[in-house]
Enzyme design. Structure first.
Site, PDB file in Angstrom:
ATOM      1  N   ASP A   1       0.853  -1.199   0.000  1.00  0.00           N
ATOM      2  CA  ASP A   1       0.000   0.000   0.000  1.00  0.00           C
ATOM      3  C   ASP A   1       0.884   1.244   0.000  1.00  0.00           C
ATOM      4  O   ASP A   1       1.705   1.436   0.898  1.00  0.00           O
ATOM      5  CB  ASP A   1      -0.882  -0.012   1.259  1.00  0.00           C
ATOM      6  CG  ASP A   1      -1.824   1.174   1.308  1.00  0.00           C
ATOM      7  OD1 ASP A   1      -2.989   1.024   0.910  1.00  0.00           O
ATOM      8  OD2 ASP A   1      -1.393   2.271   1.743  1.00  0.00           O
TER       9      ASP A   1
ATOM     10  N   LYS B   1      -2.850   5.933  -4.061  1.00  0.00           N
ATOM     11  CA  LYS B   1      -3.949   6.859  -3.758  1.00  0.00           C
ATOM     12  C   LYS B   1      -3.776   8.192  -4.466  1.00  0.00           C
ATOM     13  O   LYS B   1      -2.661   8.670  -4.657  1.00  0.00           O
ATOM     14  CB  LYS B   1      -4.029   7.111  -2.234  1.00  0.00           C
ATOM     15  CG  LYS B   1      -4.003   5.839  -1.415  1.00  0.00           C
ATOM     16  CD  LYS B   1      -4.134   6.054   0.071  1.00  0.00           C
ATOM     17  CE  LYS B   1      -3.768   4.776   0.812  1.00  0.00           C
ATOM     18  NZ  LYS B   1      -2.342   4.559   1.010  1.00  0.00           N
TER      19      LYS B   1
ATOM     20  N   TYR C   1       2.886   9.980  -0.450  1.00  0.00           N
ATOM     21  CA  TYR C   1       4.005   9.438   0.331  1.00  0.00           C
ATOM     22  C   TYR C   1       5.347   9.705  -0.366  1.00  0.00           C
ATOM     23  O   TYR C   1       6.402   9.553   0.253  1.00  0.00           O
ATOM     24  CB  TYR C   1       3.884   7.922   0.553  1.00  0.00           C
ATOM     25  CG  TYR C   1       2.639   7.428   1.238  1.00  0.00           C
ATOM     26  CD1 TYR C   1       1.733   8.295   1.852  1.00  0.00           C
ATOM     27  CD2 TYR C   1       2.366   6.063   1.280  1.00  0.00           C
ATOM     28  CE1 TYR C   1       0.587   7.808   2.465  1.00  0.00           C
ATOM     29  CE2 TYR C   1       1.223   5.579   1.905  1.00  0.00           C
ATOM     30  CZ  TYR C   1       0.334   6.451   2.478  1.00  0.00           C
ATOM     31  OH  TYR C   1      -0.798   5.961   3.081  1.00  0.00           O
TER      32      TYR C   1
ATOM     33  N   HIS D   1      -7.671   9.716  -1.578  1.00  0.00           N
ATOM     34  CA  HIS D   1      -6.950   9.747  -0.300  1.00  0.00           C
ATOM     35  C   HIS D   1      -7.781  10.416   0.809  1.00  0.00           C
ATOM     36  O   HIS D   1      -7.858   9.916   1.923  1.00  0.00           O
ATOM     37  CB  HIS D   1      -5.609  10.463  -0.483  1.00  0.00           C
ATOM     38  CG  HIS D   1      -4.558  10.025   0.477  1.00  0.00           C
ATOM     39  ND1 HIS D   1      -3.240   9.865   0.123  1.00  0.00           N
ATOM     40  CD2 HIS D   1      -4.617   9.711   1.781  1.00  0.00           C
ATOM     41  CE1 HIS D   1      -2.547   9.469   1.187  1.00  0.00           C
ATOM     42  NE2 HIS D   1      -3.357   9.376   2.191  1.00  0.00           N
TER      43      HIS D   1
END
Ligand code: A2P
Length: 294
Positions: free
Chosen positions: A53, A83, A58, A116
Site C-alpha cells: 500500500d 492513492k 508518500y 486519499h
C-alpha cells in the site's frame, strides 16, 4: 467476535467486483525514498506479503515499483494500492494523476486506487460535485483497464452517500484509521454493511499503542507481541490491516498472526479501551494542507 477466515498471507478478501485482495498489506506511509522503501518492499515480499500500500503523497511510488521488480515475484501475484492526492481533484486532473502514478510505479495497471481524502464542505461548497468529478475519473480509468478496483479513504457515511448519488460504480474499499484505542466502529460497521472492505491504516496506532499495559497483558496471554495482537484484532473485525515497519524482523513478525485467536472477552476488552494513539486526522476538521504528509 471473530470474523476472520484467513490462515495465510496469500488468503484474500474479495471485493464487490470479484477482485481478490491479499488479507494483510504492507504499509509504506512515512517510509523514505532514500533506498529504504525499495529495500523494505523487497523484504516484505520476500517475507511473504503480496499486497503493498502506497500513495502519491508518500513520495515513494517509484521506489515501491523498484522494490516490486527487485523481488522477482510475478506482477500478477502481487497487489498494489496507491492513492489520489487532494491537489488533483476534478475529472481531467484525476486522469492525469492516475497516469503519473502508473509512470512513477512503472506499472501497466494499479490493483486498487483510492481517493486519499474527501473534499468536504469546509473546503468548498461544491464538495459533492468535486468528489463526483474525481470519482468519474476513477470510473473512466477503471473501464480503460488502468485500475482493477477503486475505493475511498478517510470517508465517512455522508461522503460515501453523496458519492452514491452520481456514481456508476460504487466504492469497493474504505481505508480509515483503525487500531485498538481508535476503531471508528460505526464507520467500520456501516461500510461493511454497504459492500465495502474496510482497510486499517496505522493498525499499530503508529506505534503509540504498543506500550499500553492492557494490550501488553492481553498479548502475553497468547505469547504474542502487541503488534501481532493489533494486526489480529483488525482481521477478527473483518478489517484488512496495513502494518508498516522498516525493520526486517518486525516486517515478518507483524504478519505471524494466523496461529492464535483472540477470545470474545479480550476482543471486548480491546473495544472498551479509552481513546489511544488517535492521529487527530479527521476529514471534516483538518484543512487539506495539514494532511500533506499523510
Ligand atoms: P519500525 O519501522 O521501527 O518498526 P503503524 O503501522 O500503525 O503506522 O505503525 C508503524 C510504527 O510502528 C512504526 O514506527 C514502526 O517502527 C513501529 N512498529 C512496527 N512494527 C512494530 C513492532 N512489531 N514492534 C514495535 N514497533 C513496531
Amino acid at each position: 467476535m471473530n470474523k476472520n477466515t484467513k490462515t495465510t498471507l496469500t488468503d484474500c478478501f474479495i471485493l464487490a467486483n470479484g477482485v481478490k485482495i491479499p488479507c494483510i498489506g504492507y504499509g509504506t506511509w512515512q517510509t523514505p525514498s532514500d533506498g529504504t522503501t525499495e529495500k523494505c518492499v523487497k523484504t516484505a515480499i520476500e517475507k511473504g506479503y503480496r499486497h503493498i500500500d502506497t500513495a502519491f503523497a508518500y513520495g515513494n511510488e517509484a521506489e515501491v515499483g523498484e522494490g516490486v521488480r527487485a523481488s522477482g515475484v510475478a506482477r500478477g501475484d502481487l497487489f498494489i494500492t496507491t492513492k489520489h492526492w487532494v491537489t488533483e481533484r476534478g475529472y481531467e486532473k484525476t486522469l492525469a494523476a492516475i497516469d503519473t502514478s502508473l509512470k512513477l510505479l512503472g506499472l501497466d495497471y494499479i490493483d486498487l486506487y483510492l481517493v486519499h481524502w474527501p473534499c468536504v464542505a469546509k473546503c468548498s461548497p461544491d464538495w459533492k460535485q468535486i468528489n463526483a468529478e474525481t470519482w468519474r475519473g476513477f470510473e473512466t480509468a477503471m473501464k480503460a483497464g488502468k485500475l482493477r478496483a477503486i475505493g475511498v479513504s478517510n470517508y465517512q457515511q455522508k461522503h460515501i452517500e453523496a458519492l452514491w448519488e452520481t456514481c456508476e460504480i460504487r466504492p469497493m474499499v474504505n481505508q480509515i484509521e483503525f487500531h485498538p484505542g481508535y476503531t471508528q466502529y460505526d464507520n467500520v460497521r456501516w461500510s461493511q454493511e454497504n459492500g465495502m472492505l474496510v482497510e486499517a491504516w496505522s493498525p499499530l496506532g503508529s506505534g503509540a499503542v504498543l506500550k499500553d499495559a492492557t494490550l501488553a497483558a492481553i498479548a502475553a496471554k497468547y505469547n504474542k507481541s502487541v503488534a501481532q495482537l493489533c494486526v489480529r484484532f483488525a482481521l477478527q473485525c473483518g478489517v484488512l490491516p496495513l502494518p508498516k515497519s522498516t525493520n526486517p524482523d518486525r516486517i515478518a513478525s507483524n504478519a505471524e498472526v494466523f496461529d492464535f485467536v483472540i477470545s470474545d472477552g479480550d476482543m471486548q476488552a480491546i473495544f472498551d479501551m479509552p481513546t489511544l494513539g488517535f492521529s487527530t486526522y479527521l476529514p471534516e476538521d483538518a484543512p487539506a494542507d495539514a494532511l500533506a504528509n499523510q
